[in-house]
Scaffold this active site. Sequence first.
Site, mmCIF file in Angstrom:
data_model
loop_
_atom_site.group_PDB
_atom_site.id
_atom_site.type_symbol
_atom_site.label_atom_id
_atom_site.label_comp_id
_atom_site.label_asym_id
_atom_site.label_seq_id
_atom_site.Cartn_x
_atom_site.Cartn_y
_atom_site.Cartn_z
ATOM 1 N N ASN A 13 -5.829 36.349 -6.570
ATOM 2 C CA ASN A 13 -6.049 34.949 -6.186
ATOM 3 C C ASN A 13 -4.718 34.402 -5.686
ATOM 4 O O ASN A 13 -3.824 34.126 -6.478
ATOM 5 C CB ASN A 13 -6.548 34.169 -7.416
ATOM 6 C CG ASN A 13 -6.614 32.675 -7.159
ATOM 7 O OD1 ASN A 13 -6.594 32.235 -6.010
ATOM 8 N ND2 ASN A 13 -6.693 31.890 -8.228
ATOM 9 N N TRP A 14 -4.616 34.271 -4.385
ATOM 10 C CA TRP A 14 -3.333 33.865 -3.789
ATOM 11 C C TRP A 14 -3.095 32.358 -3.896
ATOM 12 O O TRP A 14 -2.041 31.875 -3.490
ATOM 13 C CB TRP A 14 -3.263 34.319 -2.328
ATOM 14 C CG TRP A 14 -3.296 35.801 -2.129
ATOM 15 C CD1 TRP A 14 -3.243 36.767 -3.098
ATOM 16 C CD2 TRP A 14 -3.383 36.505 -0.886
ATOM 17 N NE1 TRP A 14 -3.291 38.016 -2.536
ATOM 18 C CE2 TRP A 14 -3.373 37.892 -1.173
ATOM 19 C CE3 TRP A 14 -3.475 36.114 0.444
ATOM 20 C CZ2 TRP A 14 -3.451 38.871 -0.178
ATOM 21 C CZ3 TRP A 14 -3.548 37.086 1.439
ATOM 22 C CH2 TRP A 14 -3.535 38.448 1.122
ATOM 23 N N LYS A 15 -4.091 31.623 -4.355
ATOM 24 C CA LYS A 15 -3.966 30.160 -4.494
ATOM 25 C C LYS A 15 -3.453 29.551 -3.178
ATOM 26 O O LYS A 15 -3.809 30.023 -2.110
ATOM 27 C CB LYS A 15 -3.067 29.821 -5.688
ATOM 28 C CG LYS A 15 -3.489 30.565 -6.962
ATOM 29 C CD LYS A 15 -2.837 30.026 -8.200
ATOM 30 C CE LYS A 15 -3.211 30.895 -9.373
ATOM 31 N NZ LYS A 15 -2.873 30.298 -10.651
ATOM 32 N N HIS A 19 -12.554 27.894 -11.103
ATOM 33 C CA HIS A 19 -11.192 28.204 -11.552
ATOM 34 C C HIS A 19 -10.648 26.993 -12.314
ATOM 35 O O HIS A 19 -10.926 25.850 -11.973
ATOM 36 C CB HIS A 19 -10.305 28.532 -10.340
ATOM 37 C CG HIS A 19 -8.984 29.081 -10.740
ATOM 38 N ND1 HIS A 19 -7.949 28.273 -11.150
ATOM 39 C CD2 HIS A 19 -8.529 30.355 -10.835
ATOM 40 C CE1 HIS A 19 -6.908 29.034 -11.466
ATOM 41 N NE2 HIS A 19 -7.241 30.305 -11.290
ATOM 42 N N GLU A 55 -7.907 25.538 -12.305
ATOM 43 C CA GLU A 55 -7.174 24.539 -11.507
ATOM 44 C C GLU A 55 -8.156 23.602 -10.806
ATOM 45 O O GLU A 55 -7.870 22.419 -10.621
ATOM 46 C CB GLU A 55 -6.239 25.246 -10.514
ATOM 47 C CG GLU A 55 -5.039 25.840 -11.252
ATOM 48 C CD GLU A 55 -4.423 27.062 -10.596
ATOM 49 O OE1 GLU A 55 -4.663 27.310 -9.405
ATOM 50 O OE2 GLU A 55 -3.683 27.774 -11.303
ATOM 51 N N GLU A 67 -10.483 33.347 -18.333
ATOM 52 C CA GLU A 67 -9.085 32.987 -18.103
ATOM 53 C C GLU A 67 -8.684 31.877 -19.072
ATOM 54 O O GLU A 67 -8.948 30.688 -18.801
ATOM 55 C CB GLU A 67 -8.896 32.488 -16.671
ATOM 56 C CG GLU A 67 -9.281 33.490 -15.618
ATOM 57 C CD GLU A 67 -8.570 33.208 -14.302
ATOM 58 O OE1 GLU A 67 -7.820 34.077 -13.865
ATOM 59 O OE2 GLU A 67 -8.747 32.116 -13.757
ATOM 60 N N GLY A 102 -0.440 31.318 -15.283
ATOM 61 C CA GLY A 102 0.822 30.918 -14.665
ATOM 62 C C GLY A 102 1.915 30.584 -15.656
ATOM 63 O O GLY A 102 2.949 30.025 -15.298
ATOM 64 N N SER A 117 -1.692 35.529 -16.440
ATOM 65 C CA SER A 117 -0.405 36.231 -16.482
ATOM 66 C C SER A 117 -0.555 37.749 -16.600
ATOM 67 O O SER A 117 0.229 38.398 -17.307
ATOM 68 C CB SER A 117 0.476 35.665 -17.609
ATOM 69 O OG SER A 117 0.757 34.299 -17.370
ATOM 70 N N GLY A 143 -3.188 36.040 -10.504
ATOM 71 C CA GLY A 143 -2.568 35.005 -9.677
ATOM 72 C C GLY A 143 -1.207 35.457 -9.184
ATOM 73 O O GLY A 143 -1.075 36.227 -8.231
ATOM 74 N N GLY A 144 -0.153 35.013 -9.872
ATOM 75 C CA GLY A 144 1.227 35.232 -9.425
ATOM 76 C C GLY A 144 1.540 36.668 -9.041
ATOM 77 O O GLY A 144 2.161 36.920 -7.997
HETATM 78 C C1 PEP Z 1 -5.268 32.734 -11.897
HETATM 79 O O1 PEP Z 1 -4.874 31.778 -11.269
HETATM 80 O O2 PEP Z 1 -6.459 33.060 -11.825
HETATM 81 C C2 PEP Z 1 -4.307 33.466 -12.718
HETATM 82 C C3 PEP Z 1 -4.775 34.271 -13.619
HETATM 83 O O3 PEP Z 1 -2.969 33.213 -12.482
HETATM 84 P P1 PEP Z 1 -1.719 34.017 -13.115
HETATM 85 O O4 PEP Z 1 -2.027 35.477 -13.007
HETATM 86 O O5 PEP Z 1 -0.554 33.609 -12.290
HETATM 87 O O6 PEP Z 1 -1.617 33.591 -14.553
#
Ligand code: PEP
Length: 253
Positions: A9-11, A95, A97, A167, A173, A213, A234-235
Amino acid sequence: MRTPFVVGNWKLNKTIAESLALVTDLKNQLGAVKGVAVGVAPVFSALHSVAKRLEGSSIATCGQNCHYEASGAWTGEVSAPLLADAGASWVIVGHSERRQFFGDTSESVGKKARAVLAANLGAIVCVGELLAERDAGRTLAVVDEQLAGGLAGIDAAGAAKIVIAYEPVWAIGTGRTATPAQAQEVHAHIRAWLANRFGAATADTIRIQYGGSVKPSNAEALMSEKDIDGALVGGASLEAADFIAIVKAARPS
Ligand code: PEP
Protein backbone atom coordinates in the site's frame (compact mmCIF):
# COMPACT_ATOMS: atom_id res chain seq x y z
CA MET A 1 -4.25 -24.42 0.97
CA ARG A 2 -4.53 -20.65 0.84
CA THR A 3 -2.02 -18.85 -1.37
CA PRO A 4 -0.54 -16.00 0.69
CA PHE A 5 -1.23 -12.54 -0.69
CA VAL A 6 1.24 -9.70 -0.08
CA VAL A 7 0.11 -6.22 -1.09
CA GLY A 8 2.12 -3.00 -0.98
CA ASN A 9 0.00 0.00 0.00
CA TRP A 10 1.94 2.98 -1.29
CA LYS A 11 -0.51 5.46 0.30
CA LEU A 12 0.09 9.07 -0.86
CA ASN A 13 3.58 8.45 -2.23
CA LYS A 14 5.37 8.34 -5.56
CA THR A 15 5.04 10.18 -8.84
CA ILE A 16 4.18 8.26 -11.99
CA ALA A 17 7.88 7.99 -12.87
CA GLU A 18 8.79 6.77 -9.37
CA SER A 19 5.91 4.28 -9.39
CA LEU A 20 7.01 2.89 -12.73
CA ALA A 21 10.61 2.55 -11.56
CA LEU A 22 9.53 0.58 -8.48
CA VAL A 23 7.09 -1.64 -10.28
CA THR A 24 9.60 -2.40 -13.02
CA ASP A 25 12.03 -3.65 -10.36
CA LEU A 26 9.28 -5.76 -8.80
CA LYS A 27 8.22 -7.19 -12.15
CA ASN A 28 11.82 -8.12 -12.99
CA GLN A 29 12.70 -9.56 -9.61
CA LEU A 30 9.49 -11.29 -8.57
CA GLY A 31 8.84 -13.12 -11.82
CA ALA A 32 10.36 -16.34 -10.54
CA VAL A 33 8.74 -16.30 -7.08
CA LYS A 34 6.10 -19.01 -6.88
CA GLY A 35 3.42 -19.71 -4.31
CA VAL A 36 2.71 -16.09 -3.32
CA ALA A 37 0.23 -13.66 -4.86
CA VAL A 38 1.50 -10.08 -5.00
CA GLY A 39 -0.20 -6.72 -5.48
CA VAL A 40 0.65 -3.03 -5.36
CA ALA A 41 -1.67 -0.14 -4.58
CA PRO A 42 -0.35 3.07 -6.16
CA VAL A 43 -1.90 6.54 -5.96
CA PHE A 44 -4.84 6.97 -8.34
CA SER A 45 -2.86 9.21 -10.70
CA ALA A 46 -0.30 6.44 -11.28
CA LEU A 47 -2.65 3.47 -11.27
CA HIS A 48 -3.27 3.17 -14.99
CA SER A 49 0.43 3.53 -15.87
CA VAL A 50 1.36 0.93 -13.25
CA ALA A 51 -1.29 -1.51 -14.47
CA LYS A 52 -0.03 -1.11 -18.05
CA ARG A 53 3.58 -1.73 -16.94
CA LEU A 54 2.46 -4.85 -15.05
CA GLU A 55 0.73 -6.38 -18.06
CA GLY A 56 2.15 -9.84 -18.64
CA SER A 57 3.15 -10.24 -14.99
CA SER A 58 1.20 -11.85 -12.17
CA ILE A 59 1.46 -8.75 -9.93
CA ALA A 60 -1.99 -7.25 -9.37
CA THR A 61 -2.76 -3.54 -9.37
CA CYS A 62 -4.99 -2.43 -6.51
CA GLY A 63 -6.93 0.72 -5.68
CA GLN A 64 -6.47 2.18 -2.19
CA ASN A 65 -10.10 3.19 -1.76
CA CYS A 66 -13.24 3.84 -3.80
CA HIS A 67 -16.63 5.45 -3.59
CA TYR A 68 -19.65 3.19 -3.16
CA GLU A 69 -21.54 4.67 -6.11
CA ALA A 70 -20.48 3.81 -9.65
CA SER A 71 -20.82 7.35 -11.05
CA GLY A 72 -22.54 10.68 -10.50
CA ALA A 73 -22.09 13.98 -8.71
CA TRP A 74 -19.34 12.96 -6.29
CA THR A 75 -16.55 15.46 -6.90
CA GLY A 76 -13.10 14.13 -6.15
CA GLU A 77 -14.11 10.49 -5.83
CA VAL A 78 -13.25 7.42 -7.88
CA SER A 79 -15.51 4.40 -8.27
CA ALA A 80 -14.86 0.67 -8.44
CA PRO A 81 -15.87 0.35 -12.12
CA LEU A 82 -13.52 3.24 -12.99
CA LEU A 83 -10.69 1.59 -11.05
CA ALA A 84 -11.38 -1.58 -13.03
CA ASP A 85 -11.32 0.49 -16.22
CA ALA A 86 -7.90 1.88 -15.19
CA GLY A 87 -6.54 -1.64 -14.68
CA ALA A 88 -7.15 -2.49 -11.02
CA SER A 89 -8.17 -5.99 -10.03
CA TRP A 90 -8.43 -5.37 -6.26
CA VAL A 91 -9.50 -2.45 -4.07
CA ILE A 92 -8.58 -1.85 -0.42
CA VAL A 93 -11.57 -0.66 1.61
CA GLY A 94 -11.81 0.48 5.23
CA HIS A 95 -8.12 1.22 5.76
CA SER A 96 -7.73 2.75 9.22
CA GLU A 97 -6.49 6.03 7.71
CA ARG A 98 -9.79 6.27 5.80
CA ARG A 99 -11.70 5.51 8.99
CA GLN A 100 -9.66 7.99 11.09
CA PHE A 101 -9.34 10.93 8.70
CA PHE A 102 -12.03 10.59 6.03
CA GLY A 103 -15.09 9.45 7.92
CA ASP A 104 -15.31 5.85 6.71
CA THR A 105 -17.60 3.83 8.98
CA SER A 106 -18.27 0.11 9.11
CA GLU A 107 -21.49 0.80 7.21
CA SER A 108 -19.83 2.79 4.41
CA VAL A 109 -17.01 0.22 4.22
CA GLY A 110 -19.68 -2.44 3.62
CA LYS A 111 -21.19 -0.34 0.82
CA LYS A 112 -17.75 0.07 -0.73
CA ALA A 113 -16.99 -3.66 -0.46
CA ARG A 114 -20.29 -4.49 -2.20
CA ALA A 115 -19.51 -1.93 -4.91
CA VAL A 116 -16.09 -3.51 -5.45
CA LEU A 117 -17.60 -6.98 -5.84
CA ALA A 118 -20.31 -5.63 -8.16
CA ALA A 119 -17.50 -4.30 -10.39
CA ASN A 120 -16.05 -7.82 -10.51
CA LEU A 121 -13.00 -6.85 -8.49
CA GLY A 122 -11.62 -8.36 -5.30
CA ALA A 123 -12.00 -6.40 -2.04
CA ILE A 124 -9.38 -6.19 0.71
CA VAL A 125 -11.45 -5.29 3.76
CA CYS A 126 -9.36 -3.79 6.58
CA VAL A 127 -10.23 -4.16 10.24
CA GLY A 128 -8.30 -3.38 13.40
CA GLU A 129 -8.51 -1.81 16.83
CA LEU A 130 -7.08 1.41 18.27
CA LEU A 131 -4.58 1.17 21.12
CA ALA A 132 -7.19 2.42 23.62
CA GLU A 133 -9.57 -0.31 22.46
CA ARG A 134 -6.88 -2.99 22.89
CA ASP A 135 -6.00 -1.64 26.34
CA ALA A 136 -9.69 -1.76 27.27
CA GLY A 137 -9.89 -5.43 26.22
CA ARG A 138 -12.18 -4.58 23.32
CA THR A 139 -10.06 -5.83 20.40
CA LEU A 140 -12.25 -8.75 19.41
CA ALA A 141 -15.50 -6.83 19.86
CA VAL A 142 -14.20 -3.99 17.65
CA VAL A 143 -13.09 -6.44 14.97
CA ASP A 144 -16.48 -8.21 15.12
CA GLU A 145 -18.31 -4.92 14.60
CA GLN A 146 -16.07 -3.98 11.66
CA LEU A 147 -16.50 -7.41 10.06
CA ALA A 148 -20.27 -7.29 10.47
CA GLY A 149 -20.46 -3.88 8.77
CA GLY A 150 -17.74 -4.45 6.19
CA LEU A 151 -19.16 -7.78 5.03
CA ALA A 152 -22.86 -6.88 5.32
CA GLY A 153 -24.88 -8.18 2.40
CA ILE A 154 -22.04 -10.35 1.07
CA ASP A 155 -22.84 -14.02 0.50
CA ALA A 156 -20.51 -17.03 0.26
CA ALA A 157 -20.03 -16.44 -3.50
CA GLY A 158 -18.96 -12.87 -2.78
CA ALA A 159 -16.73 -14.06 0.05
CA ALA A 160 -14.61 -15.86 -2.55
CA LYS A 161 -13.49 -12.42 -3.77
CA ILE A 162 -12.78 -11.04 -0.29
CA VAL A 163 -9.51 -10.78 1.61
CA ILE A 164 -9.51 -9.51 5.20
CA ALA A 165 -6.58 -7.39 6.39
CA TYR A 166 -6.17 -7.32 10.16
CA GLU A 167 -4.28 -4.13 10.94
CA PRO A 168 -4.05 -3.08 14.58
CA VAL A 169 -4.06 0.72 14.29
CA TRP A 170 -1.38 1.08 16.97
CA ALA A 171 1.02 -0.90 14.76
CA ILE A 172 0.49 1.05 11.52
CA GLY A 173 3.43 3.27 10.62
CA THR A 174 4.66 3.20 14.22
CA GLY A 175 7.41 0.62 13.97
CA ARG A 176 5.54 -1.30 16.68
CA THR A 177 4.39 -4.69 15.41
CA ALA A 178 1.94 -7.08 16.99
CA THR A 179 3.80 -10.18 18.09
CA PRO A 180 3.07 -13.24 15.94
CA ALA A 181 1.04 -14.67 18.84
CA GLN A 182 -0.98 -11.46 19.30
CA ALA A 183 -1.73 -11.35 15.58
CA GLN A 184 -2.54 -15.07 15.36
CA GLU A 185 -5.03 -14.77 18.23
CA VAL A 186 -7.02 -12.15 16.31
CA HIS A 187 -6.64 -13.95 12.96
CA ALA A 188 -8.01 -17.17 14.48
CA HIS A 189 -10.91 -15.18 15.90
CA ILE A 190 -11.59 -13.62 12.48
CA ARG A 191 -11.56 -17.07 10.85
CA ALA A 192 -14.04 -18.35 13.44
CA TRP A 193 -16.24 -15.31 12.75
CA LEU A 194 -16.05 -16.05 9.01
CA ALA A 195 -16.90 -19.72 9.64
CA ASN A 196 -19.93 -18.69 11.62
CA ARG A 197 -21.03 -16.35 8.85
CA PHE A 198 -20.12 -18.26 5.66
CA GLY A 199 -19.51 -21.84 6.85
CA ALA A 200 -16.22 -23.49 7.78
CA ALA A 201 -15.34 -24.61 4.24
CA THR A 202 -15.61 -21.08 2.85
CA ALA A 203 -13.84 -19.56 5.86
CA ASP A 204 -10.93 -21.92 5.26
CA THR A 205 -10.41 -20.42 1.81
CA ILE A 206 -10.52 -16.73 2.83
CA ARG A 207 -7.11 -15.10 3.17
CA ILE A 208 -6.45 -12.95 6.22
CA GLN A 209 -3.50 -10.60 5.81
CA TYR A 210 -1.66 -9.00 8.70
CA GLY A 211 -0.67 -5.33 8.46
CA GLY A 212 1.21 -3.03 10.80
CA SER A 213 4.93 -2.28 10.49
CA VAL A 214 5.67 -5.49 8.59
CA LYS A 215 9.35 -5.48 7.54
CA PRO A 216 11.85 -8.02 6.27
CA SER A 217 12.98 -8.74 9.85
CA ASN A 218 9.55 -9.73 11.20
CA ALA A 219 7.70 -10.95 8.11
CA GLU A 220 8.63 -14.62 8.27
CA ALA A 221 7.69 -15.04 11.93
CA LEU A 222 4.33 -13.35 11.38
CA MET A 223 3.47 -15.23 8.22
CA SER A 224 4.42 -18.63 9.58
CA GLU A 225 1.42 -18.38 11.92
CA LYS A 226 -1.38 -20.70 10.84
CA ASP A 227 -4.03 -18.08 10.10
CA ILE A 228 -1.79 -15.32 8.70
CA ASP A 229 -2.04 -15.52 4.93
CA GLY A 230 0.20 -12.71 3.74
CA ALA A 231 0.57 -9.05 4.55
CA LEU A 232 -0.63 -5.56 3.76
CA VAL A 233 2.58 -3.55 3.81
CA GLY A 234 2.84 0.24 4.03
CA GLY A 235 6.24 1.85 4.60
CA ALA A 236 8.33 -1.19 3.69
CA SER A 237 6.60 -1.51 0.31
CA LEU A 238 8.15 1.72 -0.94
CA GLU A 239 11.58 0.13 -1.39
CA ALA A 240 11.90 -2.77 -3.83
CA ALA A 241 14.45 -4.71 -1.76
CA ASP A 242 12.35 -4.61 1.44
CA PHE A 243 9.11 -5.50 -0.31
CA ILE A 244 10.74 -8.36 -2.24
CA ALA A 245 12.18 -9.75 1.01
CA ILE A 246 8.71 -9.67 2.57
CA VAL A 247 7.18 -11.43 -0.45
CA LYS A 248 9.84 -14.14 -0.23
CA ALA A 249 9.17 -14.55 3.50
CA ALA A 250 5.55 -15.40 2.69
CA ARG A 251 6.44 -18.46 0.62
CA PRO A 252 4.93 -21.59 2.12
CA SER A 253 7.75 -23.76 3.47
C1 PEP B 1 -0.76 0.07 6.13
O1 PEP B 1 -0.86 1.25 5.91
O2 PEP B 1 -1.62 -0.71 5.69
C2 PEP B 1 0.39 -0.40 6.90
C3 PEP B 1 0.34 -1.60 7.39
O3 PEP B 1 1.43 0.49 7.06
P1 PEP B 1 2.88 0.17 7.70
O4 PEP B 1 3.35 -1.12 7.11
O5 PEP B 1 3.73 1.33 7.32
O6 PEP B 1 2.67 0.04 9.18
